[in-house]
Every structure is written in structure tokens, then in C-alpha cells.
Design a protein around this motif. Structure first.
Motif, PDB file in Angstrom:
ATOM      1  N   LYS A   1       0.804  -1.219   0.000  1.00 56.66           N
ATOM      2  CA  LYS A   1       0.000   0.000   0.000  1.00 56.66           C
ATOM      3  C   LYS A   1       0.836   1.268   0.000  1.00 56.66           C
ATOM      4  N   GLU A   2       2.116   1.152   0.366  1.00 60.12           N
ATOM      5  CA  GLU A   2       2.978   2.339   0.416  1.00 60.12           C
ATOM      6  C   GLU A   2       3.672   2.608  -0.912  1.00 60.12           C
ATOM      7  N   ILE A   3       3.470   1.734  -1.898  1.00 59.99           N
ATOM      8  CA  ILE A   3       4.166   1.870  -3.176  1.00 59.99           C
ATOM      9  C   ILE A   3       3.158   2.038  -4.314  1.00 59.99           C
ATOM     10  N   GLU A   4       3.392   3.036  -5.138  1.00 61.79           N
ATOM     11  CA  GLU A   4       2.578   3.265  -6.337  1.00 61.79           C
ATOM     12  C   GLU A   4       3.471   3.117  -7.565  1.00 61.79           C
ATOM     13  N   VAL A   5       3.212   2.083  -8.369  1.00 62.34           N
ATOM     14  CA  VAL A   5       3.995   1.875  -9.588  1.00 62.34           C
ATOM     15  C   VAL A   5       3.412   2.773 -10.679  1.00 62.34           C
ATOM     16  N   LEU A   6       4.157   3.804 -11.050  1.00 62.55           N
ATOM     17  CA  LEU A   6       3.665   4.783 -12.025  1.00 62.55           C
ATOM     18  C   LEU A   6       3.690   4.234 -13.452  1.00 62.55           C
ATOM     19  N   GLU A   7       4.794   3.544 -13.779  1.00 63.94           N
ATOM     20  CA  GLU A   7       4.972   3.101 -15.166  1.00 63.94           C
ATOM     21  C   GLU A   7       6.070   2.051 -15.228  1.00 63.94           C
ATOM     22  N   VAL A   8       6.056   1.235 -16.274  1.00 60.24           N
ATOM     23  CA  VAL A   8       7.144   0.285 -16.526  1.00 60.24           C
ATOM     24  C   VAL A   8       7.699   0.550 -17.927  1.00 60.24           C
TER      25      VAL A   8
ATOM     26  N   LYS B   1      16.021   4.648 -22.401  1.00 57.28           N
ATOM     27  CA  LYS B   1      15.686   5.961 -22.952  1.00 57.28           C
ATOM     28  C   LYS B   1      14.292   6.401 -22.507  1.00 57.28           C
ATOM     29  N   ASP B   2      13.327   5.508 -22.648  1.00 59.22           N
ATOM     30  CA  ASP B   2      11.965   5.846 -22.231  1.00 59.22           C
ATOM     31  C   ASP B   2      11.897   6.101 -20.728  1.00 59.22           C
ATOM     32  N   LEU B   3      12.681   5.349 -19.983  1.00 64.38           N
ATOM     33  CA  LEU B   3      12.746   5.555 -18.532  1.00 64.38           C
ATOM     34  C   LEU B   3      13.225   6.961 -18.219  1.00 64.38           C
ATOM     35  N   VAL B   4      14.371   7.346 -18.785  1.00 67.45           N
ATOM     36  CA  VAL B   4      14.945   8.667 -18.504  1.00 67.45           C
ATOM     37  C   VAL B   4      13.982   9.765 -18.935  1.00 67.45           C
ATOM     38  N   ASP B   5      13.401   9.628 -20.106  1.00 65.41           N
ATOM     39  CA  ASP B   5      12.461  10.646 -20.602  1.00 65.41           C
ATOM     40  C   ASP B   5      11.296  10.834 -19.640  1.00 65.41           C
ATOM     41  N   PHE B   6      10.780   9.730 -19.110  1.00 65.11           N
ATOM     42  CA  PHE B   6       9.638   9.816 -18.185  1.00 65.11           C
ATOM     43  C   PHE B   6      10.043  10.473 -16.879  1.00 65.11           C
TER      44      PHE B   6
ATOM     45  N   LEU C   1      12.453  12.474 -16.202  1.00 64.55           N
ATOM     46  CA  LEU C   1      12.767  13.896 -16.361  1.00 64.55           C
ATOM     47  C   LEU C   1      11.509  14.756 -16.383  1.00 64.55           C
ATOM     48  N   GLU C   2      10.384  14.174 -16.767  1.00 67.46           N
ATOM     49  CA  GLU C   2       9.149  14.939 -16.917  1.00 67.46           C
ATOM     50  C   GLU C   2       8.132  14.682 -15.808  1.00 67.46           C
ATOM     51  N   ASN C   3       8.362  13.642 -14.998  1.00 60.86           N
ATOM     52  CA  ASN C   3       7.365  13.268 -13.995  1.00 60.86           C
ATOM     53  C   ASN C   3       8.038  13.064 -12.629  1.00 60.86           C
ATOM     54  N   GLU C   4       7.399  13.569 -11.596  1.00 60.25           N
ATOM     55  CA  GLU C   4       7.954  13.456 -10.252  1.00 60.25           C
ATOM     56  C   GLU C   4       7.945  12.001  -9.811  1.00 60.25           C
ATOM     57  N   THR C   5       9.119  11.473  -9.575  1.00 62.05           N
ATOM     58  CA  THR C   5       9.288  10.055  -9.256  1.00 62.05           C
ATOM     59  C   THR C   5      10.238   9.921  -8.073  1.00 62.05           C
ATOM     60  N   ASP C   6       9.904   9.039  -7.144  1.00 57.20           N
ATOM     61  CA  ASP C   6      10.743   8.852  -5.966  1.00 57.20           C
ATOM     62  C   ASP C   6      11.855   7.829  -6.198  1.00 57.20           C
ATOM     63  N   ILE C   7      11.484   6.679  -6.751  1.00 54.51           N
ATOM     64  CA  ILE C   7      12.424   5.576  -6.910  1.00 54.51           C
ATOM     65  C   ILE C   7      12.330   5.005  -8.327  1.00 54.51           C
ATOM     66  N   ALA C   8      13.498   4.722  -8.914  1.00 55.04           N
ATOM     67  CA  ALA C   8      13.541   4.007 -10.197  1.00 55.04           C
ATOM     68  C   ALA C   8      14.246   2.676  -9.975  1.00 55.04           C
TER      69      ALA C   8
ATOM     70  N   PRO D   1      18.157  -1.972 -23.934  1.00 56.52           N
ATOM     71  CA  PRO D   1      18.441  -1.332 -25.226  1.00 56.52           C
ATOM     72  C   PRO D   1      18.368   0.186 -25.155  1.00 56.52           C
ATOM     73  N   LEU D   2      18.946   0.834 -26.160  1.00 53.96           N
ATOM     74  CA  LEU D   2      18.956   2.290 -26.350  1.00 53.96           C
ATOM     75  C   LEU D   2      19.828   3.000 -25.309  1.00 53.96           C
ATOM     76  N   VAL D   3      19.470   2.896 -24.049  1.00 47.21           N
ATOM     77  CA  VAL D   3      20.290   3.449 -22.968  1.00 47.21           C
ATOM     78  C   VAL D   3      20.349   2.401 -21.859  1.00 47.21           C
ATOM     79  N   ASN D   4      21.563   1.975 -21.490  1.00 46.51           N
ATOM     80  CA  ASN D   4      21.643   0.938 -20.453  1.00 46.51           C
ATOM     81  C   ASN D   4      21.418   1.535 -19.066  1.00 46.51           C
ATOM     82  N   GLY D   5      21.332   0.660 -18.066  1.00 49.48           N
ATOM     83  CA  GLY D   5      20.999   1.102 -16.723  1.00 49.48           C
ATOM     84  C   GLY D   5      22.037   2.005 -16.094  1.00 49.48           C
TER      85      GLY D   5
END
Length: 211
Positions: A26-33, A38-43, A45-52, A59-63
Motif C-alpha cells: 500500500k505504500e508503493i505506487e507503480v507509475l509506469e514500466v 531511454k523511455d525511462l529517462v524521458d519519463f 525527467l518529466e514526472n515526479e518520481t521517488d524511486i527508479a 536497449p537504447l540506454v543501459n541502466g
């Protein structure tokens, strides 16, 4: 307020499984996968996120590169997922700002615990990962980037032992000192480095090793 989390892994089974498992808390909200960095970084940068929660090989950009971009440009804290054949990336991930390192076979409850600790500002590196580091990239001659004038020789010995994943009891046996003395050295090191947790000492030590 829930911990706002994103997951990035190119393995659909892993990322979808993590989403389902972590969403039960209940303490965790998964915003997106995401399936690539690249898609991770783009998201982020534009959305307030606590933990990745980030896989290394994507692919595209490694971890590792994604960690650098996220840590440099946002307040989001990165936890890297790794496997035993990816140890060459571990130091780079830590140097790029990762606040946590977990093996992919880690139990779900441990992943959840790590997420909550990292959110509170406590860095977490799994013991197995620290042992992997000590076996492959740590040697006693590798603290030239650390300001040795800041620490006593014994404090440097304690830092090395902690970076090897040793418990206080194991450090005391290795250095032939009492556990109480080990704790005193750790307290001194924390004060000198403005750190708050013994795991952060390991990260501090590893980040300051020579390349």
C-alpha cells in the motif's frame, strides 16, 4: 504519501511481475514500466518520481547511463537490479549515483524493504554484491583517491573490511579488535564523512577507488 516508483527492464516477465508484486504494498505506487533506458529517462525527467528500479542491460540506454542521467538531473533515487555476470557494471553504477544494488533473485519482501530504506535516504547494497565487488575490484592499494589524511590507518582498514561485506563481528576478528572498538571506528568514519549508515561507508569507499 505513496512512494512513486518506476520499473525498467527489457524482460517483460520480470518487469510485469515486479509491477504486480510491488503494487500489493500500500505504500508503493507503480507509475509506469519501461523496456528500455531511454523511455525511462524521458519519463523521469518529466514526472515526479521517488524511486527508479532499473535493470543494467537494456536497449537504447543501459541502466548505468540511465542512472547517471537520472541522478544528475532529478531527485529520483535509483536502485539497480543486477545478476552475478554483470559485476563489471557495479562500480560504474555506484559512481553514477545508484543508491541501491540488488540481485534479480532477491525475495520480493527484501526488494520492498530496500525501496523504503532508499526512499528514507539509506543506501543499500546486498551483501552478495559487496562480496562480488571485494573479490573482483577491491584491493588494499586502491584508496588513493580517498583523502588518507582524513582517516587513521585503522579507520581505512575498517572501511575496507566493510566494503568487503563483513559484519562488525567479522571485522573485529579480521583486525583483532573488539566489536565495541569497531563500532567506535564506524562512528568516527560516519562523522568524518557526514554519512549515516555503514552501507554508505562501503559505497563511499568503492566510489573513491582508483579506476
Amino acid at each position: 504519501m505513496s512512494i512513486r516508483l518506476v520499473i525498467a527492464d527489457d524482460d517483460a516477465l520480470i518487469r510485469d511481475s515486479l509491477k504486480i508484486i510491488l503494487s500489493y504494498d500500500k505504500e508503493i505506487e507503480v507509475l509506469e514500466v519501461f523496456e528500455n533506458g531511454k523511455d525511462l529517462v524521458d519519463f523521469v525527467l518529466e514526472n515526479e518520481t521517488d524511486i527508479a528500479l532499473v535493470d543494467i542491460r537494456m536497449p537504447l540506454v543501459n541502466g548505468v547511463k540511465a542512472t547517471l542521467e537520472i541522478s544528475k538531473n532529478t531527485e529520483t533515487k535509483v536502485i539497480i537490479l543486477t545478476t552475478f555476470d554483470e559485476d563489471e557494471y557495479i562500480r560504474d553504477g555506484i559512481k553514477n549515483g545508484a543508491k541501491g544494488y540488488l540481485l534479480k533473485n532477491t525475495r520480493p519482501e527484501k526488494i520492498i524493504e530496500t525501496i523504503k530504506l532508499v526512499k528514507k535516504g539509506i543506501a543499500v547494497i546486498q551483501e552478495e554484491v559487496l562480496n562480488k565487488l571485494s573479490n573482483n575490484i577491491i584491493s588494499k592499494n586502491n584508496y588513493k583517491k580517498i583523502d588518507k589524511d582524513l582517516f587513521t590507518e585503522r579507520e581505512l582498514d575498517v572501511m575496507l573490511a566493510i566494503s568487503e561485506g563483513l559484519s562488525n563481528k567479522e571485522v573485529s576478528k579480521k583486525l583483532f579488535i573488539s566489536e565495541g572498538t569497531v563500532k567506535n571506528y564506524i562512528t568516527s568514519i560516519l562523522q568524518k564523512t557526514n554519512l549515516t549508515h555503514r552501507t554508505q561507508i562501503a559505497i563511499y569507499y568503492i566510489k573513491n577507488l582508483e579506476d
